[in-house]
Design a protein around this motif. Structure first.
Motif: not given
Length: 254
Positions: A71-86
């Motif tokens: 569940a935690t990694l789902d949320r983290l992945e969603a943030e990374i997909e939306e923001l595409a951080p360096d």
């Protein structure tokens, strides 16, 4: 929020429901997930994932649903997909205990590798995961337990200083620019005839404490001296709602 604090923070509502503020003059976005986005540096910052907390309790005979890491990694992945951080900075206590990494499901380990690919991935050491991180980064660590990225101590990001545990105020130092986790802040307000308690950011524009990002992490009331005494004057509590971050004046908290 009083006028002085509003002037320092310069809060602004974003279309996604996040709250834009200034910390030590640095533009930061407080996300509904509990992550902090620093757009000028392409940096996503999250605190206290406590991965494998459920399995740690299971080892001791307390059965919790074993899905917290997923569940935690789902949320983290969603943030990374939306923001595409360096840059992704995990602000300490990313793992719940020293044996957490070997207990992770292989698909969760593989997902960490995938999320870290193509970006700078930094693990700050926390009080829970220092040994776990160092074991997994050791040269003789087995491949299934080896983590992506690298371990760092406190680090500087523009005007911000990233650390795991916030430091107490001193007479001549206001900890300007400090970004910390560790305390799992939560705000409680009275609404609809009952108390509502939500994880929150807490900041006075000089420093900020992030909410815990992990699924099973709980929270400490921001009025507790461990949090309240970090600020020389009443700060802002920015509570996580379902689809927006709510800016709460200190006076309404319970």
């Amino acid at each position: 929020m009083n006028a002085a604090l509003r002037l320092i923070l310069a809060p602004a509502r974003r279309t996604c429901g996040s709250l834009s503020v200034r910390i030590a003059g640095e533009a930061c976005v407080l996300r509904c997930s509990g992550a902090m986005w620093v757009p000028a540096h392409g940096a996503l910052i999250v605190a206290d994932l406590h991965l494998e907390k459920g399995s740690a309790f299971a080892v001791r005979g307390q059965m919790l649903p074993p899905y917290d890491s997923r569940a935690t990694l789902d949320r983290l992945e969603a943030e990374i997909e939306e923001l595409a951080p360096d840059l992704v900075v995990l602000l300490g206590d990313s793992f719940h205990d020293t044996r957490a990494v070997p207990r992770m499901a292989l698909e969760d380990r593989a997902r960490l590798d995938r999320l870290a690919t193509g970006r700078d991935w930094l693990w700050l050491e926390g009080n829970h995961d220092r040994e776990a991180l160092n074991r997994s980064m050791a040269r003789d660590a087995v491949s299934d337990a080896r983590l992506p990225g690298r371990i760092v101590g406190d680090m500087i990001l523009g005007r911000l200083r990233l650390t795991h545990e916030p430091e107490a105020l001193t007479a001549d130092d206001d900890r300007h620019g400090e970004v910390a986790g560790h305390l799992h802040p939560a705000a409680k307000v009275a609404a609809y005839g009952r108390g509502v308690r939500r994880p929150c950011f807490v900041t006075d524009g000089s420093r900020i404490v992030l909410p815990a990002f992990g699924a099973f992490t709980g929270g400490l009331n921001v009025l507790d001296p461990a949090i309240a005494d970090l600020f020389a004057s009443p700060p802002l509590a920015a509570a996580l709602g379902r689809d927006r971050v709510h800016a709460l004046d200190w006076s309404v908290l319970r």
